[in-house]
Design a protein around this motif. Structure first.
Motif, short mmCIF file in Angstrom:
data_model
loop_
_atom_site.label_atom_id
_atom_site.label_comp_id
_atom_site.label_asym_id
_atom_site.label_seq_id
_atom_site.Cartn_x
_atom_site.Cartn_y
_atom_site.Cartn_z
N GLU A 178 0.82 -1.21 0.00
CA GLU A 178 0.00 0.00 0.00
C GLU A 178 0.86 1.26 0.00
OE1 GLU A 178 -4.04 -1.60 2.24
OE2 GLU A 178 -2.78 -0.09 3.23
N SER A 184 0.62 5.31 1.39
CA SER A 184 -0.05 6.30 2.23
C SER A 184 0.49 7.69 1.90
CB SER A 184 0.18 6.02 3.72
OG SER A 184 -0.47 4.83 4.12
N LYS A 241 3.36 -2.76 -4.31
CA LYS A 241 2.65 -4.01 -4.56
C LYS A 241 3.60 -5.12 -4.97
CE LYS A 241 -1.71 -1.77 -5.78
NZ LYS A 241 -2.24 -2.01 -4.43
N ASP A 278 -3.72 4.42 -1.11
CA ASP A 278 -4.59 3.58 -0.29
C ASP A 278 -5.06 4.32 0.95
OD1 ASP A 278 -4.30 0.72 -1.57
OD2 ASP A 278 -2.28 1.58 -1.52
N ASN A 279 -4.21 5.19 1.47
CA ASN A 279 -4.56 6.01 2.63
C ASN A 279 -4.13 7.45 2.37
OD1 ASN A 279 -5.21 3.65 4.42
ND2 ASN A 279 -3.02 3.26 4.17
N ARG A 294 -8.68 2.99 2.13
CA ARG A 294 -9.28 2.08 1.15
C ARG A 294 -9.70 0.75 1.78
NH1 ARG A 294 -6.00 2.12 -4.02
NH2 ARG A 294 -7.33 3.91 -4.46
N SER A 295 -8.94 0.26 2.75
CA SER A 295 -9.21 -1.07 3.31
C SER A 295 -10.55 -1.15 4.05
CB SER A 295 -8.08 -1.49 4.26
OG SER A 295 -6.87 -1.65 3.56
#
Length: 440
Positions: free
Chosen positions: A167, A169, A320, A355-356, A383-384
């Protein structure tokens, strides 16, 4: 009737012998094509497997492509090339032993005739779809078992679950608001949990970066108030004795991008160093501080923002691919009011890729007195879990540590304080910093 794409510049085949209702056969060479003709093709003498990309319209006109090769390794290479260059094509592989002792389609034809050739495709194995997963076959993963890196702020960790591998951030906030300081603290937390980390700082020389983060590692009980001998400016410093123990603690675990390199701050250089430390040292937490200091090949504003977005995308791919977590500092467009994810400077795709997204805001003295804390940490995107939270933080100046408002103590114990019981002798005074050396 639809006209078949002309692939004659790349493939050897007989256009009049093509039936698009039947499978197309890839064979070893021109002699196999001459021998059987019907729905067979081979690479021309001047082509390689990348020709599949240009000729995908030709290949996809047939229900499937059967890799009619006796050599299993070569057949696998061709199949993988078809999947890479012509992903819309269904690929069939001959079953084990289909060719028997024969080396190619011509030998099969000579030995058993057309019936023997037609049996080659019987029981053919369809390759798994490239880039597509059957959801039923996706392995279930228990979220609670994923090894995230905790921030050390319990309320934040309970909200987002920590920082997960793979991820990115993004951290934003006004200049001087404490983003770099808080992220330095998060890197120390990661080291304290046994992880290896790597940081890129585009604004600080290595000695200054170490000075600041050493004070955070030491804590308020282990720093000394010092005074610059020329200006009278007071500041806090870590003694040589404490610095030695901190260095022993984070040696081999905390790495810093060397911004003295000739290619310093070039995006390719940053990523190559990150790739190296991920492979060589097992680093799993990375910091880019900050996006504005990375150098791109373009100079136009519009292209510059696109380059920032592309670099962010490359950081996502890096995260990733290596299953690591990347923290990226990005400044906001505006300097007043409460921020949201859309206020980050540059292309909106930057936050779309993340993602954050977090913001850190230092309050004015008046606001701090009213709210009862000195800074606000907000989760703008997660996102999670789709989580959001607003946390009040206080700041301890001597060790540059943020901590939850109201707890009254930033005295987090790091591993260096309990990593050794051996007797330590007092070290001589530190040499003067480069800053002081320039004074007269």
């Amino acid at each position: 009737m639809q006209t078949l794409f002309d692939a004659s510049a790349y493939f050897t085949y007989f256009p009049d012998c093509m039936d698009t209702k039947r499978s197309l056969w890839f064979v070893r060479g021109v002699f196999d094509v001459d021998a059987y003709r019907e729905n067979t093709f081979a690479l021309s003498a001047t082509s390689d497997l990348s020709a599949f990309r240009t000729c995908e319209p030709f290949l996809s006109a047939f229900p499937s492509v059967f890799v009619a090769l006796a050599d299993r390794e070569l057949a696998r290479t061709v199949a993988e090339a078809l999947e890479e260059y012509a992903p819309s094509v269904i690929v069939l592989m001959p079953r084990e032993g289909a060719f028997g002792d024969h080396a190619n389609l011509r030998e099969v034809l000579d030995a058993g005739g057309e019936k023997a050739v037609s049996r080659l495709i019987m029981g053919a194995i369809e390759r798994d779809a490239h880039g597509v997963l059957d959801l039923a076959d996706v392995e279930r993963v228990r979220l609670e078992a994923i090894p995230s890196v905790l921030s050390g702020v319990s309320e934040l960790d309970r909200t987002i679950g920590g920082f997960y591998p793979g991820e990115l951030s993004i951290w934003t906030g006004k200049r001087g608001g404490g983003k770099s300081t808080l992220l330095g603290q998060l890197l120390l937390e990661a080291v304290n949990q046994g992880h290896h980390v790597c940081a890129y700082s585009g604004e600080l020389p290595a000695w200054r970066f170490k000075q600041w983060i050493s004070a955070q590692a030491a804590g308020p009980e282990n720093v000394e108030k010092m005074q610059d001998r020329w200006s009278g400016k007071e500041f806090f410093s870590v003694s040589p004795l404490i610095q030695k123990r901190i260095d022993e603690w984070w040696k081999g675990k905390f790495f810093l991008y060397d911004n003295r390199l000739a290619s310093a701050s070039d995006e390719d250089s940053i990523l190559s160093v990150f790739e190296y430390t991920a492979r060589r040292y097992g680093c799993c937490v990375f910091l880019v501080d900050n996006l504005m200091t990375a150098r791109f090949s373009t100079s136009a504003d519009r292209d510059f923002y696109r380059a920032q977005s592309n670099f962010t995308g490359r950081l996502v791919e890096f995260a990733k691919k290596n299953e690591v977590h990347v923290h990226l500092v990005a400044h906001p467009r505006k300097s007043q009011g409460q921020l949201d994810a859309d206020d980050i400077s540059g292309s909106g795709e930057i936050t779309n890729r993340a993602d954050n997204v977090f913001s850190l805001q230092r309050l004015t003295d008046e606001e701090a007195d009213k709210q009862g804390y000195q800074a606000v940490l907000r989760v703008l995107k997660n996102r999670s879990f789709g989580a959001s939270i607003s946390l009040g933080l206080d700041f301890e100046e001597s060790s540059r540590r943020f901590y939850k408002a109201g707890t009254g103590s930033p005295n987090k114990k790091y591993g260096w304080e309990v990593c050794g019981e051996q007797e330590l002798v007092e070290l001589p005074d530190e040499t003067e910093t480069p800053f002081n050396e320039k004074k007269s």
